[in-house]
Design a protein around this motif. Structure first.
Motif, mmCIF file in Angstrom:
data_model
loop_
_atom_site.group_PDB
_atom_site.id
_atom_site.type_symbol
_atom_site.label_atom_id
_atom_site.label_comp_id
_atom_site.label_asym_id
_atom_site.label_seq_id
_atom_site.Cartn_x
_atom_site.Cartn_y
_atom_site.Cartn_z
ATOM 1 N N ASP A 1 13.333 84.717 48.664
ATOM 2 C CA ASP A 1 13.776 84.032 50.129
ATOM 3 C C ASP A 1 13.308 84.886 51.350
ATOM 4 O O ASP A 1 12.703 84.378 52.331
ATOM 5 N N ARG B 1 9.899 85.847 51.110
ATOM 6 C CA ARG B 1 8.707 84.526 52.009
ATOM 7 C C ARG B 1 9.239 84.788 53.420
ATOM 8 O O ARG B 1 8.300 84.541 54.642
ATOM 9 N N LYS C 1 6.959 87.327 55.238
ATOM 10 C CA LYS C 1 5.815 86.987 55.071
ATOM 11 C C LYS C 1 5.481 86.096 56.643
ATOM 12 O O LYS C 1 4.487 86.562 56.812
#
Length: 79
Positions: free
Chosen positions: A28, A31, A34
């Protein structure tokens, strides 16, 4: 009542759950990092007003001379 095999199985289950939550937390965080890099790069490009951050939509206008549909920038360059 309490056997060593039951305690070992319980410890294994607790360990698997604990490591699973740690893995989910790392994925998480990666992510989110990113996604924040993606939005930071988009802000640096300087989008034209009115695009609302969508790369897949382009407004086209009809060129009066040729009848072709072109972007506003290309039409303005031809005049």
């Amino acid at each position: 009542m309490f056997s060593i095999s039951k305690l070992v199985a319980l410890a294994a289950i607790i360990g698997i759950v604990w490591f699973g939550f740690r893995l989910i937390g790392r994925l998480d965080a990666a992510r989110k990092a990113k996604a924040s890099e993606k939005t930071d790069g988009r802000q640096d490009r300087g989008r034209p007003e009115g695009t609302h951050g969508r790369d897949d939509v382009v407004d086209l206008v009809r060129d009066e001379r040729t009848g072709e549909y072109v972007t506003r920038d290309r039409r303005d360059e031809r005049t």
